[in-house]
Design a protein around this motif. Structure first.
Motif, mmCIF file in Angstrom:
data_model
loop_
_atom_site.group_PDB
_atom_site.id
_atom_site.type_symbol
_atom_site.label_atom_id
_atom_site.label_comp_id
_atom_site.label_asym_id
_atom_site.label_seq_id
_atom_site.Cartn_x
_atom_site.Cartn_y
_atom_site.Cartn_z
ATOM 1 N N GLU A 173 28.901 47.732 47.585
ATOM 2 C CA GLU A 173 29.195 46.724 46.837
ATOM 3 C C GLU A 173 30.759 46.222 46.902
ATOM 4 N N VAL A 175 32.629 46.603 49.638
ATOM 5 C CA VAL A 175 33.080 46.183 51.089
ATOM 6 C C VAL A 175 32.647 44.868 51.388
ATOM 7 N N THR A 176 31.833 44.032 50.467
ATOM 8 C CA THR A 176 31.620 42.764 50.773
ATOM 9 C C THR A 176 32.931 42.024 50.720
ATOM 10 N N CYS A 177 33.860 42.623 49.856
ATOM 11 C CA CYS A 177 35.204 41.885 49.888
ATOM 12 C C CYS A 177 36.260 42.765 50.090
ATOM 13 N N ASN A 212 41.882 40.508 36.732
ATOM 14 C CA ASN A 212 40.826 39.983 37.461
ATOM 15 C C ASN A 212 39.454 39.982 37.026
ATOM 16 N N PRO A 213 38.797 38.920 36.672
ATOM 17 C CA PRO A 213 37.524 39.035 36.365
ATOM 18 C C PRO A 213 36.394 39.511 37.117
ATOM 19 N N VAL A 214 36.228 39.396 38.426
ATOM 20 C CA VAL A 214 35.376 40.114 39.228
ATOM 21 C C VAL A 214 35.377 41.509 39.124
ATOM 22 N N SER A 217 34.503 42.868 35.804
ATOM 23 C CA SER A 217 32.870 42.960 35.805
ATOM 24 C C SER A 217 32.228 44.230 36.553
ATOM 25 N N ILE A 218 32.906 44.315 37.416
ATOM 26 C CA ILE A 218 32.463 45.507 38.574
ATOM 27 C C ILE A 218 32.648 46.845 37.810
ATOM 28 N N ALA A 220 33.198 47.199 34.589
ATOM 29 C CA ALA A 220 32.362 47.654 33.353
ATOM 30 C C ALA A 220 30.979 48.168 33.740
ATOM 31 N N SER A 221 30.568 47.827 34.929
ATOM 32 C CA SER A 221 29.224 48.276 35.193
ATOM 33 C C SER A 221 29.081 49.492 35.990
ATOM 34 N N LEU A 222 30.090 50.456 36.073
ATOM 35 C CA LEU A 222 30.227 51.389 36.411
ATOM 36 C C LEU A 222 30.566 52.749 35.635
#
Lengths: 239, 426
Positions: A173, A175-177, A212-214, A217-218, A220-222
């Protein structure tokens, strides 16, 4: 820490200047330097509470022989450059920042370089403020120490042993960015980060003290275990 | 996928859906050798699936990627080419690394049909490729009839440029050749469509180009919708950077598009007839024709899937990714397709190789460029629910953000482009 005493003196002066209401940090060159330094901040700290993180701390860098700070593991290339006589003068810093991989072939600093000479001049002037021992300290007073301290992470979270295989799965997830090979244009490299640094930064996003909101969000999901797994994976990635 | 005409091959094929096929799920027995995965479409979904299957199975799966174009032009960032921020070459990518470093058998051919009974894909060149699992990632195709008077032929005069490549170059050349003070008219697509903020980023990029080369030109958007993605952010940016240049006319004003005349350059609506010097007509969209012809789509024109695995609910041996699938709350975007491809690749490895499957993680971020160094983003995370991929939380750039944050957001998008294209093509 070398030079910390000298730094405290400068800091006191800074507060004094602040107290008088003088136009602190109004020097456009230093303002520019402070802005450009944000590119460096994902890996380097400078200022009163600076520590080694991904890269070495940058206090008192002027006049220091390259690759010699205690407590930081340099690339062999950087240590060799220091042994060959590389000392961080204004010119040397500028040349290194222009194209790090050419200036010190084999450096582990994953940074594309600052091609614009004005940008280099600005960031070198900015760093000089944190080297109180350097000759020719610019006229401008030093700015307040940078806000570079992420919130402390509880020791039991830092101590979690991550599963690097699970981290590898989760990393798909990221390495998309964040480019897996450590290129860092526009988005910082996270390849090869020390594990505790990785955990600290992810928790800073989790608690929204980084903005940074991205990433908020990530993060928070971990779960803590998942962050530890990612830290375990990325600390070994790229080696 | 970038082609204009896809042959309608599958008469009589692909209509055997349902119980018989679904009952066959489970660890398959393979006639001989390694299990075969065939992937139709080499975009953000298909190329990512190929790379992850190859990387993580370490040679245990025989992977064939069928993609007609030798150079793949990404739809994402094609607007930046129109705006002059990227070269055409910089959005083109080759499949050479997937072939040489990952061992993917890259076949540059058209997949013309799927024989679900025989588990074979037919190629335009005449060959057939057998599969144990098939990944269908053909992107979108157009419902040309959704805009009366529009057609494949008309798209040569009124480009859609909604599949990147020659159409994008054609639209850019028309904008550059537009007469002084001319009018660019966009017919925006109805929901759902590929890249929700895309039409409005495109208008921003066209405006950016015209502002310096043809400042008296006008832009009109004829929109079959009443609202659009990142609307407040775009409106704010247009007012700031291109005041008076862009007019957005929603359905409540224009009613329906009654006819377009590509030769005359006119677009007739219930409200008025618009004369375009450059017309950019983006019709309604459907799943790629090959997916619909194979019976993988439902009445919506898109393909229903199981949320966690992207497995077709019509055929257990097929996974549908990206723009062609019904991905619940996820938008149709390259980022989404890339995210879905990883989940599908994991499910396929679990299925074929008994590899461990973790819960899938879905996310998406769409960046848009409004003007130089003025980038915005919207994004969300999702999880596989019972019935659909469901949004768990999201974020969007705010109006009134300072220039520095917008510049950082734009630079972030450059990093993402480099990241995702490396993640797709190696």
């Amino acid at each position: 820490m070398r030079g910390s005493g000298g730094y405290a003196v400068v800091l006191a002066a800074a507060f004094f200047v602040l107290g008088t209401g003088d136009a602190l940090a109004s020097d456009p060159l230093l303002d520019q330097g402070r802005k450009i330094f944000r590119k460096c901040q994902s890996c380097h700290q400078v200022g009163v509470s600076a520590k080694h993180t991904v890269g070495p701390l940058l206090n008192d860098i002027y006049g220091r022989r390259a690759g010699t700070l205690e407590g930081y593991r340099y690339s062999r290339a950087m240590e060799a450059a220091g042994q060959d006589g590389l000392v961080w003068s204004e010119e040397a810093l500028s040349a290194y920042l222009e194209d790090p991989k050419s200036a010190v072939h084999g450096t582990k600093m994953n940074f594309g370089g600052l091609r614009d000479p004005d940008d280099r001049r600005a960031v070198v002037a900015f760093l000089r403020q944190f080297s109180p021992g350097a000759a020719n300290i610019p006229e401008a007073p030093p700015t307040a120490p940078l806000e570079n301290a992420d919130p402390e992470v509880p020791p039991h979270i830092l101590a979690l042993e991550g599963d690097p295989d699970y981290g590898e799965y989760l990393s798909s997830e990221c390495v998309t960015c964040h480019q897996a090979d450590g290129e860092d244009k526009g988005i910082p490299s996270i390849t090869g980060w020390p594990g505790d640094r990785f955990v600290t930064v992810m928790h800073a996003y989790k608690t929204k003290s980084r903005d940074n909101p991205v990433m908020q969000s990530i993060a928070a999901s971990l779960s803590d275990e998942e962050i530890a797994a990612l830290a375990a994976y990325f600390s070994k990635a790229g080696q | 996928m970038t082609g204009i005409s896809r042959r309608h091959f599958t008469q009589g094929l692909g209509v055997v859906a349902g119980a018989g096929v679904l009952a066959g799920r489970g660890r398959a027995a393979f006639a001989q050798g390694r299990p075969k995965v065939v992937i139709i479409g080499g975009g953000a979904g298909g190329a990512t699936a190929a790379r992850y299957l190859a990387k993580d199975s370490e040679g245990a799966i025989d992977i064939t990627l069928i993609e007609p174009t030798k150079t793949y032009y990404t739809c994402f960032f094609s607007n930046l080419y129109i705006g002059g921020f990227r070269s055409f070459e910089s959005i083109g990518h080759s499949y050479a690394t997937l072939a040489s470093d990952y061992g993917v058998n890259v076949v540059h051919d058209w997949a013309t049909g799927i024989d679900r009974d025989a588990k074979e894909v037919a190629l335009a060149s005449g060959g057939r490729v057998a599969y144990d699992r098939l990944v269908v990632a053909p992107g979108i195709d157009f419902d040309y009839d959704s805009v009366p008077g529009y057609s494949i032929e008309a798209s040569g005069l009124m480009p859609h440029a909604w599949k990147a490549g020659t159409q994008t170059a054609l639209l850019k050349s028309k904008i550059e050749a537009m007469r002084e003070g001319g009018t660019y008219v966009m017919v925006a697509p109805p929901n759902p469509y590929r890249c929700p903020p895309g039409p409005y980023e495109r208008v921003s990029m066209v405006a950016h180009h015209l502002k310096s080369t043809n400042p008296s030109a006008k832009i009109v958007i004829l929109d079959p919708k009443e609202a659009f993605s990142k609307q407040a952010l775009f409106m704010e940016g247009w007012e700031k950077h291109y005041p008076g240049m862009i007019e957005w006319l929603p359905k409540s004003i224009i009613g329906d598009i009654k006819n377009v005349d590509a030769r005359a350059g006119t677009i007739e609506t219930d409200f008025d007839t618009f004369k375009a010097d450059v017309a950019n007509v983006i019709p309604a969209q459907t799943a790629g024709t090959i997916a619909r012809d194979a019976g993988l789509a439902n009445d919506s024109g898109y393909c229903p899937i199981e949320p966690a695995t992207l497995r077709s609910t019509m055929d257990a041996a097929i996974h549908v990714l990206g723009d062609s699938c019904i991905a619940g709350d996820m938008p149709k975007s390259g980022f989404s397709a890339n995210s879905q491809a990883k989940a599908a690749a994991m499910a396929i490895r679990a299925d074929l190789l008994d590899a461990k499957a973790f819960p899938p993680r879905f996310s998406n971020t769409c960046w848009s460029l409004i003007s130089t160094d003025n980038g915005v983003k919207v994004g969300a995370r999702y999880e596989a629910g019972e019935d659909k991929i469901a949004k768990t939380d999201g974020f969007i750039s705010q109006t009134g953000e300072d220039a520095e944050l917008r510049k950082a957001t734009y630079e972030e998008s450059l990093g993402w482009y480099a990241g995702i294209t490396a993640d797709m093509f190696g």
